[in-house]
Write a protein that holds these residues in place. Structure first.
Motif, PDB file in Angstrom:
ATOM      1  N   MET A 135       0.821  -1.203   0.000  1.00 41.23           N
ATOM      2  CA  MET A 135       0.000   0.000   0.000  1.00 41.23           C
ATOM      3  C   MET A 135       0.860   1.261   0.000  1.00 41.23           C
ATOM      4  O   MET A 135       0.526   2.248  -0.628  1.00 41.23           O
ATOM      5  CB  MET A 135      -0.977  -0.008   1.194  1.00 41.23           C
ATOM      6  N   ARG A 136       1.979   1.193   0.679  1.00 36.39           N
ATOM      7  CA  ARG A 136       2.878   2.355   0.680  1.00 36.39           C
ATOM      8  C   ARG A 136       3.486   2.545  -0.723  1.00 36.39           C
ATOM      9  O   ARG A 136       3.575   3.661  -1.217  1.00 36.39           O
ATOM     10  CB  ARG A 136       3.983   2.152   1.720  1.00 36.39           C
ATOM     11  N   VAL A 137       3.890   1.452  -1.327  1.00 36.61           N
ATOM     12  CA  VAL A 137       4.502   1.539  -2.657  1.00 36.61           C
ATOM     13  C   VAL A 137       3.501   2.115  -3.651  1.00 36.61           C
ATOM     14  O   VAL A 137       3.843   2.969  -4.471  1.00 36.61           O
ATOM     15  CB  VAL A 137       4.996   0.153  -3.131  1.00 36.61           C
ATOM     16  N   VAL A 138       2.258   1.673  -3.585  1.00 36.47           N
ATOM     17  CA  VAL A 138       1.247   2.196  -4.506  1.00 36.47           C
ATOM     18  C   VAL A 138       1.175   3.718  -4.385  1.00 36.47           C
ATOM     19  O   VAL A 138       1.143   4.437  -5.381  1.00 36.47           O
ATOM     20  CB  VAL A 138      -0.132   1.569  -4.222  1.00 36.47           C
ATOM     21  N   ARG A 139       1.218   4.229  -3.149  1.00 35.21           N
ATOM     22  CA  ARG A 139       1.124   5.681  -2.937  1.00 35.21           C
ATOM     23  C   ARG A 139       2.322   6.425  -3.503  1.00 35.21           C
ATOM     24  O   ARG A 139       2.211   7.568  -3.917  1.00 35.21           O
ATOM     25  CB  ARG A 139       1.012   5.987  -1.436  1.00 35.21           C
ATOM     26  N   LEU A 140       3.489   5.781  -3.472  1.00 35.52           N
ATOM     27  CA  LEU A 140       4.721   6.493  -3.842  1.00 35.52           C
ATOM     28  C   LEU A 140       5.199   6.230  -5.263  1.00 35.52           C
ATOM     29  O   LEU A 140       5.977   6.990  -5.814  1.00 35.52           O
ATOM     30  CB  LEU A 140       5.848   6.110  -2.868  1.00 35.52           C
ATOM     31  N   CYS A 141       4.734   5.133  -5.854  1.00 34.45           N
ATOM     32  CA  CYS A 141       5.452   4.640  -7.044  1.00 34.45           C
ATOM     33  C   CYS A 141       5.362   5.574  -8.246  1.00 34.45           C
ATOM     34  O   CYS A 141       6.230   5.567  -9.100  1.00 34.45           O
ATOM     35  CB  CYS A 141       4.996   3.228  -7.406  1.00 34.45           C
ATOM     36  N   LYS A 142       4.315   6.380  -8.346  1.00 36.63           N
ATOM     37  CA  LYS A 142       4.211   7.268  -9.514  1.00 36.63           C
ATOM     38  C   LYS A 142       4.751   8.666  -9.241  1.00 36.63           C
ATOM     39  O   LYS A 142       4.759   9.516 -10.125  1.00 36.63           O
ATOM     40  CB  LYS A 142       2.747   7.361  -9.968  1.00 36.63           C
ATOM     41  N   CYS A 143       5.179   8.901  -7.984  1.00 37.93           N
ATOM     42  CA  CYS A 143       5.580  10.261  -7.612  1.00 37.93           C
ATOM     43  C   CYS A 143       6.810  10.762  -8.371  1.00 37.93           C
ATOM     44  O   CYS A 143       7.011  11.966  -8.501  1.00 37.93           O
ATOM     45  CB  CYS A 143       5.841  10.346  -6.104  1.00 37.93           C
ATOM     46  N   ASP A 144       7.622   9.845  -8.885  1.00 36.43           N
ATOM     47  CA  ASP A 144       8.808  10.341  -9.593  1.00 36.43           C
ATOM     48  C   ASP A 144       8.459  10.994 -10.935  1.00 36.43           C
ATOM     49  O   ASP A 144       9.285  11.654 -11.542  1.00 36.43           O
ATOM     50  CB  ASP A 144       9.861   9.230  -9.765  1.00 36.43           C
ATOM     51  N   LEU A 145       7.206  10.832 -11.373  1.00 33.89           N
ATOM     52  CA  LEU A 145       6.813  11.456 -12.639  1.00 33.89           C
ATOM     53  C   LEU A 145       6.892  12.975 -12.575  1.00 33.89           C
ATOM     54  O   LEU A 145       6.976  13.636 -13.608  1.00 33.89           O
ATOM     55  CB  LEU A 145       5.383  11.032 -13.030  1.00 33.89           C
ATOM     56  N   VAL A 146       6.835  13.518 -11.361  1.00 35.88           N
ATOM     57  CA  VAL A 146       6.913  14.970 -11.252  1.00 35.88           C
ATOM     58  C   VAL A 146       8.282  15.426 -10.749  1.00 35.88           C
ATOM     59  O   VAL A 146       8.430  16.549 -10.285  1.00 35.88           O
ATOM     60  CB  VAL A 146       5.782  15.541 -10.359  1.00 35.88           C
ATOM     61  N   THR A 147       9.290  14.566 -10.868  1.00 33.81           N
ATOM     62  CA  THR A 147      10.642  15.011 -10.530  1.00 33.81           C
ATOM     63  C   THR A 147      11.318  15.538 -11.790  1.00 33.81           C
ATOM     64  O   THR A 147      10.949  15.173 -12.905  1.00 33.81           O
ATOM     65  CB  THR A 147      11.502  13.858  -9.980  1.00 33.81           C
ATOM     66  N   GLN A 148      12.293  16.404 -11.588  1.00 34.92           N
ATOM     67  CA  GLN A 148      13.032  16.942 -12.739  1.00 34.92           C
ATOM     68  C   GLN A 148      13.804  15.841 -13.447  1.00 34.92           C
ATOM     69  O   GLN A 148      13.948  15.857 -14.655  1.00 34.92           O
ATOM     70  CB  GLN A 148      14.011  18.017 -12.267  1.00 34.92           C
ATOM     71  N   MET A 149      14.293  14.894 -12.676  1.00 28.96           N
ATOM     72  CA  MET A 149      15.100  13.821 -13.264  1.00 28.96           C
ATOM     73  C   MET A 149      14.278  13.027 -14.278  1.00 28.96           C
ATOM     74  O   MET A 149      14.741  12.751 -15.378  1.00 28.96           O
ATOM     75  CB  MET A 149      15.615  12.892 -12.164  1.00 28.96           C
ATOM     76  N   VAL A 150      13.058  12.676 -13.901  1.00 28.35           N
ATOM     77  CA  VAL A 150      12.246  11.875 -14.834  1.00 28.35           C
ATOM     78  C   VAL A 150      11.747  12.731 -15.993  1.00 28.35           C
ATOM     79  O   VAL A 150      11.618  12.248 -17.110  1.00 28.35           O
ATOM     80  CB  VAL A 150      11.095  11.165 -14.096  1.00 28.35           C
ATOM     81  N   ARG A 151      11.500  14.025 -15.724  1.00 31.17           N
ATOM     82  CA  ARG A 151      11.144  14.883 -16.856  1.00 31.17           C
ATOM     83  C   ARG A 151      12.254  14.903 -17.879  1.00 31.17           C
ATOM     84  O   ARG A 151      12.023  14.920 -19.075  1.00 31.17           O
ATOM     85  CB  ARG A 151      10.865  16.304 -16.364  1.00 31.17           C
ATOM     86  N   GLU A 152      13.502  14.881 -17.403  1.00 26.28           N
ATOM     87  CA  GLU A 152      14.647  14.931 -18.321  1.00 26.28           C
ATOM     88  C   GLU A 152      14.947  13.534 -18.902  1.00 26.28           C
ATOM     89  O   GLU A 152      15.254  13.405 -20.066  1.00 26.28           O
ATOM     90  CB  GLU A 152      15.870  15.468 -17.568  1.00 26.28           C
ATOM     91  N   PHE A 153      14.869  12.526 -18.043  1.00 29.07           N
ATOM     92  CA  PHE A 153      15.197  11.161 -18.489  1.00 29.07           C
ATOM     93  C   PHE A 153      13.968  10.277 -18.284  1.00 29.07           C
ATOM     94  O   PHE A 153      13.909   9.471 -17.354  1.00 29.07           O
ATOM     95  CB  PHE A 153      16.373  10.595 -17.686  1.00 29.07           C
TER      96      PHE A 153
END
Lengths: 731, 308
Positions: free
Chosen positions: A407-425
């Motif tokens: 349940m914790r992973v579900v809450r966190l797993c998509k959060c990197d979509l709004v990081t600068q790193m994922v926007r770039e890579f």
């Protein structure tokens, strides 16, 4: 009809000079040009069927085809022109009629020169004309423009005018040479204002001077002289040996990467490897990020030592013979430093915000126009994952603390979509989330599962390392599939805009490899509950059935293509006629493997034939197929001999199968089934099922219904097994 | 070889040589445009002149804004306002690649000592309804130019097409001078890029990331958009044969560019959702394509008159 005689041949060399063709399209373009030229030459009868094949080559600036043997002149062709029937062409005295005369006139020959030709319809008047074959050069001049412009590209452009030709990039020169040496001649034609000629051009660094070409051998030599290797296979070897050479004696290896290798082959004319360095301080950044920057953004090979530890080096393939002054290396090192500095900036600034603090921002990231944002998706995933965990806990597949992690992973797993790193890579989605989670002190169970949850992206890729990761990956895909189907994004034919087949394959693979007790049917029901109902108008029952059928197809695909099981084995296992716990993919696979092992034995094939026969009889008599409510067999009504013996064998087998099923031993189960083959055969041989006495007939049908339910369709629908050409024992 | 060439040309000398080069090849050397633009493509000297049949060849320096790349002057490579040299060749000469490479030789790049590559990169400006096919030109792994065969602009298929060359001047200068930080680039022999631009980078970043209010930025967007819409409506309300020739088309286009820049600020702030993003882009593109349409309506009859 062609006139056979010794055909003189000469070689044809075609080089289309193009501004830099994108690396990813080069091999396909080369192949397409070769195929088109070969087909055209065959169609025009300019090559002999047994003649040597065309060879193709390419660099970013040229597509090349060499055909060793083109006939100088098309073979002459004898043309037969059929006129009126002989009966009509001559009167009873044998004099030519008007019909004969006008046919002769039309063809400008005297009647006496006409022939009598035997045809399937009888004897006809006619004539044979010899059509002179035309010279290859003349035909090619007319045909080559279409050959070249017909090459297919995924994306083309125009450059002269809107109505002008389209190609992958502008065509700048054309070498079209027929023959070798002094006798060689240019094939004259024009495309987009470019006249064909007999010259080629070297590497850009060799200047723009035209190089006269006299033949294929000299062409290759001249191009080597001017720093062009036209053969991608040779460039591949050069690149491999060069990389080895620059790392020689340093105990270093380039990180293997075949896609990158292909890219550098197809983006160079004269490849050479160069070893560069970067500041070791960047090694504190995760390997995944460093390698992605080097590979995807700079096309460098990363370098590691013998233990696999990343080193502060890289190998780049330059398109130049040497870097005498070290300027090129210096340039690459500077660019890479800037890139790493950027990545470092993203890494440090992203880490200042905890992943969980990013959850709200997911509401502004669209998952799919009709399916809402990633925040919506996460909500649905939470419901689905919760349901799956409940199921898996009951089955003893996972424990309560694992559910908490999920349940914790579900809450966190998509959060990197709004990081600068994922926007770039963007290719690092999931991976970056996992890395940040670890840095920010999440338990490794959580961080690893975030890192893994996009896996497997193909059937060849490994599943998430833990069950926690597997559950999240499964919930993610089930949501995409169910929600996708709910809004009509299901794959049709070759189109699969939402990538649902791949998602489906992932579901099957995870169920088989990571969650072997997962009841997929139950999981689908959970997913439909959470992902399906939010879309007004979609009927949950129909949706569940659609998704079930879709995933059954994916299982069929997986069993056949990945597990290598035979088509009918798979159909038999996944048949909707099989009652019981078909919904556990891992069990279905175990059954399929066991079936595959015994299915070719003589006894088993005979049994399969009997199963088919049983099914036919039951279908015809309208019998209850699943046998769920079938009344028990009346033992008193059983006839002595084969009928009673079969019943006894069935009763014994049924007990055996029950204990074997509890033990999960499907191999033994199938072998045990084959054990009653003689009783089954004898029954069908000696006993008439459709007896006259209705009570006897009914009782025999009951026996077959039970036999079908408890044996033939118990773990697999044996009637699906193909027995053609094998089952001589039973018909 | 001049002294400055030995150490790499100064920024201003490099710019002078490149513009001279294109002037010698027949290009008009135009002046930078006086509005915020995301790229030299957005200037009227490109946006309008690539439309229609008339030949055109131009080169100009254009400061270009990328709010998302703002780094308060702290990043050695990223700038909120960088400088492009924009070149349009319509129609392009057949030897356009060679001519372009000669321009690099003119600023001291020797291809026997540097690896130059044309890597696939198809440029697209969705707000302008513009796209093309081409490459990013890589010099020893550094992207120095966007080289594009324009296929469409303002939603209109181009005929003839134009080649657009967009040089990234700061990175080329840093390359030539062998410095790792763009602020260390020598502007002339006494001043550095830092001296002229560093404070500006800081202040522009500060505004776009911290001071700009998403609400007022959005309001500005809507004011400019409605002003453009009002004028366009007046124009299109008249039937085709009676449309006014006295029409402030380039002013409408300015409003379009204002919207585009404000959109970029909102985007850099992370103030727009992906769905809204698509919708806003479509709104700007609507203005751009209508402006292109009017330009063609107004200029084609004019060309016919000239021919008579």
């Amino acid at each position: 009809m062609t006139v056979e005689k010794a055909q003189l041949t000469e070689p044809l060399l075609l080089e289309v000079g193009v501004e830099e063709i994108p690396a990813r399209f080069l091999a396909g373009s080369e192949q397409s040009l070769g195929e088109r030229l070969t087909e055209t030459l065959q169609g025009l009868r300019l090559v002999r069927p047994d003649g040597s094949r065309a060879s193709t080559f390419s660099t970013p600036r040229r597509l090349v085809v060499f055909v060793p043997e083109v006939v100088l002149r098309q073979p002459d062709e004898l043309e037969e022109i059929v006129g009126p029937p002989v009966k009509v062409a001559f009167d009873p005295e044998g004099k030519p009629t008007r019909a004969a005369e006008s046919f002769a006139e039309r063809n400008s020959v005297p009647v006496r020169k006409l022939l009598k030709i035997e045809t399937p319809k009888g004897l006809y008047l006619g004539l044979r004309k010899r059509a002179r074959g035309r010279a290859a050069r003349e035909i090619l001049a007319a045909a080559l423009p279409d050959v070249i412009l017909g090459v297919s590209f995924p994306k083309s452009m125009y450059w002269t005018e809107k109505a002008g030709p389209r190609f992958i990039r502008p065509i700048r020169w054309i070498l079209a040479l027929l023959g070798e040496g002094e006798n060689s001649r240019m094939v004259p034609f024009e495309i987009a204002g470019v006249k064909s000629g007999r010259s080629t051009y070297g590497h850009r660094v060799a200047g723009s001077k035209a190089i006269p070409v006299k033949g294929f051998g000299q062409y290759i030599e001249e191009l080597h002289e001017h720093q062009v290797e036209i053969d991608p296979r040779k460039r591949s070897e050069i690149i491999r040996s060069e990389i080895k050479a620059v790392l020689e004696g340093r105990n270093l290896n380039a990180v293997k990467d075949e896609d990158l290798h292909d890219w550098v082959i197809n983006s160079t004319e004269w490849p050479h490897a160069l070893l560069g360095n970067f500041d070791p301080r960047f090694l504190h950044l995760p390997r995944e990020i460093l390698v992605t920057v080097m590979r995807d953004h700079q096309k460098y090979f990363a370098v590691e030592d013998a233990s696999g530890a990343l080193q502060p080096n890289f190998v780049t393939i330059m398109n130049l013979g040497q870097d005498a002054a070290g300027l090129i290396r210096n340039g690459h090192e500077r660019v890479l430093t800037a890139r790493f500095a950027d990545a470092e900036f993203f890494w440090q600034t992203d880490l200042r915000v905890r992943l969980e603090a990013r959850q709200e921002s997911l509401a502004s990231v669209t998952f799919q126009a009709q399916l809402g944002s990633y925040a919506d998706k996460v909500e649905r995933m939470a419901g689905i994952a919760g349901g799956i965990c409940t199921q898996l806990e009951q089955q003893g597949e996972i424990e309560a603390h694992e559910t908490e992690y999920v349940m914790r992973v579900v809450r966190l797993c998509k959060c990197d979509l709004v990081t600068q790193m994922v926007r770039e890579f963007t290719e690092l989605q999931g991976v970056v989330g996992g890395l940040y989670a670890r840095e920010q002190g999440e338990p490794s169970e959580v961080a690893d599962a975030i890192y893994d949850h996009y896996k497997p992206t193909s059937v060849g890729e490994a599943c998430p390392r833990s069950k926690v990761g597997a559950v999240v990956a499964l919930a993610d895909r089930l949501d995409s599939v169910v929600a996708g189907f709910a809004v009509g994004l299901e794959p049709t034919g070759s189109s699969d805009p939402f990538g649902l087949r791949r998602a489906g394959n992932g579901i099957v693979k995870i169920a088989i490899e990571s969650l072997s007790r997962l009841d997929l049917g139950l999981a689908i029901a959970t997913a439909v509950e959470f992902a399906g109902k939010i879309f007004a108008g979609s009927k949950e029952d129909a949706l569940g059935e659609q998704v079930e059928n879709f995933l059954r197809e994916r299982m069929e695909f997986y069993f056949r293509e990945v597990e290598g099981l035979r088509y009918d084995t798979v159909r038999s296992i996944l048949s909707p006629n099989v009652s019981g716990r078909l919904n556990v993919p891992a069990t279905a696979l175990a059954r399929a493997r066991s079936l595959e092992l015994v299915r070719d034995t003589e006894d088993f094939l005979a049994l399969a034939a009997a199963a088919k026969r049983t099914r036919n009889i039951l279908t015809k008599s309208g019998g209850v197929m699943d046998g769920g409510g079938a009344p028990a067999v009346n033992v008193g009504l059983l006839g002595d001999g084969p009928e009673r013996e079969l019943y006894a064998a069935y009763e014994g087998l049924k007990k055996d199968l029950e204990s074997l099923e509890r033990a999960g031993d499907f191999g033994a189960s199938f072998r045990a089934m084959a054990g009653i083959r003689s009783q089954v055969d004898l029954f069908f041989d000696k006993v008439l099922v459709m007896a006259e006495d209705p009570a006897v007939r009914e009782n025999r049908l009951r026996l077959l219904i039970h036999l079908n339910r408890d044996v033939f369709a118990r773990f697999a629908d044996l009637s699906e097994i193909a027995v053609e050409n094998r089952g001589s024992a039973v018909t | 070889m001049t002294k400055s060439a030995e150490n790499g040309l100064t920024f201003q000398e490099m710019v002078r040589r490149l513009t001279d080069f294109w002037a010698h090849h027949g290009a008009v050397v135009a002046l930078p445009y006086d509005l915020e633009v995301g790229a030299g493509t957005m200037c009227p000297e490109t946006f309008f002149r690539v439309l229609g049949p008339n030949p055109w060849s131009v080169a100009y320096v254009q400061p270009s804004r990328r709010p998302a790349d703002g780094r308060y002057g702290e990043n050695p490579n990223r700038l909120i306002k960088h400088t492009q040299l924009q070149v349009i060749l319509k129609p392009p000469p057949e030897t356009v690649q060679d001519i372009y490479l000669c321009s690099l030789k003119d600023i001291g790049i020797d291809f026997h000592h540097h690896d130059i590559r044309f890597e696939e990169d198809n440029w697209e400006a969705p707000t302008l309804g513009a796209w093309g096919i081409g490459w990013q030109v890589m010099l020893d792994g550094l992207e120095i130019t966007q080289f594009t065969y324009f296929q469409q602009s303002g939603g209109v298929d181009l005929d003839p097409i134009s080649v657009e060359l967009t040089y990234g001047l700061e990175r080329i200068a840093a390359f030539l001078q062998n410095v790792n930080n763009v602020y260390d680039v020598k502007w002339n022999n006494s001043l550095k890029y830092r001296d002229l631009r560093h404070r500006e980078e800081f202040e522009l970043s500060l505004y776009d990331f911290e001071c700009a209010s998403p609400d007022s930025t959005r309001q500005l967007f809507e004011i400019y958009e409605s002003e453009a819409a009002r004028l366009l409506k007046d124009y299109f309300n008249v039937d085709r044969d009676h449309r006014p020739t006295r029409f402030p088309l380039r002013k409408v286009y300015e409003f379009c560019l204002k919207c585009s820049h404000l959109f970029n600020i909102l985007d850099a702030r992370g103030a727009i959702s992906v769905t809204e993003r698509v919708a806003l882009i479509a709104r700007i593109r609507k203005i751009a394509t209508e402006v292109a349409q009017i330009y063609l309506e107004q200029s084609i009859p004019a060309a016919e008159v000239e021919q008579v």
